[in-house]
Design an enzyme around this catalytic site. Structure first.
Site, short mmCIF file in Angstrom:
data_model
loop_
_atom_site.label_atom_id
_atom_site.label_comp_id
_atom_site.label_asym_id
_atom_site.label_seq_id
_atom_site.Cartn_x
_atom_site.Cartn_y
_atom_site.Cartn_z
CB CYS A 260 -0.94 0.01 1.20
SG CYS A 260 -2.13 -1.33 1.16
N1 LIG Z 1 -2.69 -6.21 1.36
C1 LIG Z 1 -3.11 -5.17 2.02
O1 LIG Z 1 -2.65 -4.91 3.12
C2 LIG Z 1 -4.19 -4.25 1.47
C3 LIG Z 1 -4.90 -3.43 2.36
C4 LIG Z 1 -5.88 -2.60 1.88
C5 LIG Z 1 -6.14 -2.58 0.52
N2 LIG Z 1 -5.44 -3.37 -0.34
C6 LIG Z 1 -5.78 -3.32 -1.77
O2 LIG Z 1 -6.58 -4.43 -2.10
C7 LIG Z 1 -6.31 -4.86 -3.43
C8 LIG Z 1 -5.94 -6.34 -3.42
O3 LIG Z 1 -4.74 -6.49 -2.71
P1 LIG Z 1 -4.26 -7.85 -2.05
O4 LIG Z 1 -3.20 -7.45 -1.08
O5 LIG Z 1 -5.41 -8.65 -1.56
O6 LIG Z 1 -3.62 -8.58 -3.32
P2 LIG Z 1 -3.02 -10.07 -3.40
O7 LIG Z 1 -1.90 -10.01 -4.36
O8 LIG Z 1 -2.78 -10.59 -2.02
O9 LIG Z 1 -4.19 -10.95 -4.00
C9 LIG Z 1 -4.71 -10.78 -5.27
C10 LIG Z 1 -5.26 -12.11 -5.76
O10 LIG Z 1 -5.82 -11.86 -7.05
C11 LIG Z 1 -5.51 -12.96 -7.90
N3 LIG Z 1 -5.63 -12.51 -9.28
C12 LIG Z 1 -4.77 -11.73 -9.98
N4 LIG Z 1 -5.29 -11.49 -11.20
C13 LIG Z 1 -6.49 -12.11 -11.26
C14 LIG Z 1 -7.51 -12.22 -12.25
N5 LIG Z 1 -7.39 -11.61 -13.41
N6 LIG Z 1 -8.62 -12.94 -11.95
C15 LIG Z 1 -8.76 -13.54 -10.76
N7 LIG Z 1 -7.83 -13.46 -9.79
C16 LIG Z 1 -6.72 -12.78 -10.04
C17 LIG Z 1 -4.13 -13.40 -7.47
O11 LIG Z 1 -3.89 -14.75 -7.83
C18 LIG Z 1 -4.21 -13.20 -5.94
O12 LIG Z 1 -4.66 -14.38 -5.29
C19 LIG Z 1 -5.21 -3.94 -3.95
O13 LIG Z 1 -5.79 -2.88 -4.65
C20 LIG Z 1 -4.58 -3.41 -2.69
O14 LIG Z 1 -3.99 -2.14 -2.88
C21 LIG Z 1 -4.48 -4.22 0.12
#
Ligand SMILES: NC(=O)c1ccc[n+]([C@@H]2O[C@H](COP(=O)([O-])OP(=O)(O)OC[C@H]3O[C@@H](n4cnc5c(N)ncnc54)[C@H](O)[C@@H]3O)[C@@H](O)[C@H]2O)c1
Length: 419
Positions: A260
């Protein structure tokens, strides 16, 4: 029928699935990674915040299921998008994953669907990018389907504030969209806070992360001045934090990490340019924070020079803790990677110890046993719990401590160099 489908089974998607399932809603996780899907269906969690025993119970109760097949979205009431929103090499927003998913959802969109974007992004994404893709289905927002933005504010590894009890911000394209999304979240999380538009909800999340990035930069700059002035920055921050109002404590460190804080602010910088506006605080914070690994390398060099009359070239350095924060194994954007690369480029032999990160594929290294006396210098990059930092001071030749892990002992020992 499934109550809630979540596209993206990662750090955000899996805990979100647990919160809905705990509230008795049936959840379908959709992910393109078939290994992740198989693991979820076996009840084996790869996300620390959702223990496998909890996931297994929810899977066995038929409340959580996973698939790689977008077609199954047709049977869901609501579709939440929790997909990555990275930056390109040129540090511009890369919405390709979210847009590709929205196009897939559009092919399966049916009257009555609620779609909510949860991925962190710049103001305007839901309306300008996601909405046209969904309306290409022929359905109209607010009538045929509902669309809203609701940012995820989870802090992985935290147990006091979780997806369930952190208030959920919701902003819909229309009033009916907001109401529908707020109703859905109210059924599972403790508090829902509605705002008037998706743009407000999108910017709320960015403001929170920019606030952190700017304050971390401020204290990182202060740490550099303190080093010249021979003042202990940790003591100053701790003392300032005794003020009951008007001050919030941020700690210096070797650089920003995680998905983030190093990334999200630049989504706004990019969008602001469209309005002829320069987000100078964000740029300045980025400059200070991104320079920290270089500054830290120079501290290590000084410590070796004064402590052992050695140069970085030819020295052995043990990096202790490489994950981007304590207690977890998440390496995303970890400043340890940059620092180790810089140490290596300066001619040092670098090893690391981190029980949460057994392998570092990027650098082709594996975690070594914690034997501090084998190295010229030990560098505390991430202060994982479970390590006796006082004993570390006794058994190391030179320590550079970027986290104040060595505490009072480090303050008085002439072997310890602190940020
Ligand atoms: N990790 C954090 O601490 C956090 C906190 C708040 C917000 N966010 C936001 O949330 C969003 C997701 O982040 P995250 O940390 O969960 O990501 P992540 O990388 O942990 O997970 C994303 C998942 O999406 C899957 N994926 C990728 N492309 C895909 C597709 N085309 N179809 C289906 N699945 C697909 C991946 O295999 C993975 O399992 C981002 O925008 C991030 O900025 C993250």
């Amino acid at each position: 029928m499934t109550d809630v489908a979540i596209v993206g089974a990662g750090y955000v998607g899996v805990p979100l699935a647990q919160v809905f399932a705990d509230a008795g809603r049936s959840v379908l996780l959709v992910d393109r990674d078939s290994e992740r899907v198989a693991s979820l269906n076996r009840g084996e969690s790869y996300i620390d915040d959702v223990p496998s025993e909890v996931l297994k119970r929810l899977v066995e109760d038929g409340l959580v299921r996973a698939t790689t097949d977008y077609d199954e979205l047709r049977d869901a009431d609501a579709i939440l998008i929790a997909l990555p929103t990275p930056l390109s090499k040129q540090r511009e927003p890369d919405l390709s994953i979210v847009k590709a998913a929205a196009a897939e959802i559009a092919k399966r969109l049916r009257p009555g669907h609620l779609v909510v974007l949860e991925s962190t992004t710049y103001p305007g994404t839901t309306r300008e990018e996601v909405l046209p893709l969904l309306e290409a289905s022929g359905l109209k927002v607010g009538e045929g389907f509902h669309l809203a933005f609701s940012p995820e504010r989870v802090d992985p590894g935290r147990s006091d504030w979780t997806t369930k009890n952190v208030p959920k911000i919701v902003g819909g394209i229309t009033e009916a969209c907001s109401e529908r999304a707020a109703d859905l979240y109210s059924s599972a999380v403790e508090t829902v806070h509605r705002v008037s538009s998706p743009e407000s909800a999108e910017l709320t999340k960015l403001l929170e992360n920019i606030f952190r990035a700017v304050n971390i930069a401020l204290v990182n700059e202060m740490a550099q001045l303190c080093e010249r002035m021979k003042i202990d920055v940790w003591e100053v921050v701790e003392a300032a934090a005794t003020k009951p109002f008007g001050f919030m404590s941020f700690k210096p460190g070797p650089g920003l990490g995680g998905h983030c804080i190093p990334i999200d602010p630049f989504y706004l910088t990019w969008k602001a340019r469209e309005y002829g506006f320069y987000t100078e605080f964000i740029e300045l914070a980025g400059k200070v924070n991104e320079n920290m690994p270089w500054y830290c390398r120079s501290l290590i060099s000084q410590a070796l020079n004064h402590g052992k009359q050695l140069s970085l070239k030819g020295s052995t350095v043990l990096v202790l803790g490489v994950a981007y924060k304590p207690g977890i194994g998440d390496m995303r954007e970890s400043p340890a990677l940059k620092l180790m690369e810089l140490l290596h480029a300066a001619g040092a032999t670098v090893a690391y110890h981190d029980s949460h990160v057994p392998e570092l594929e990027d650098l082709d290294l594996s975690s070594v046993p914690l034997e501090p006396d084998e190295y010229d210098c030990v560098v505390v990059v991430t202060d994982h719990p479970g390590i006796d930092y006082e004993a570390l001071v006794d058994s190391s030749a030179v320590i550079v401590d970027f986290r104040n892990a060595t505490g009072e002992k480090g303050r008085v020992s002439d072997k310890v160099w602190k940020l």
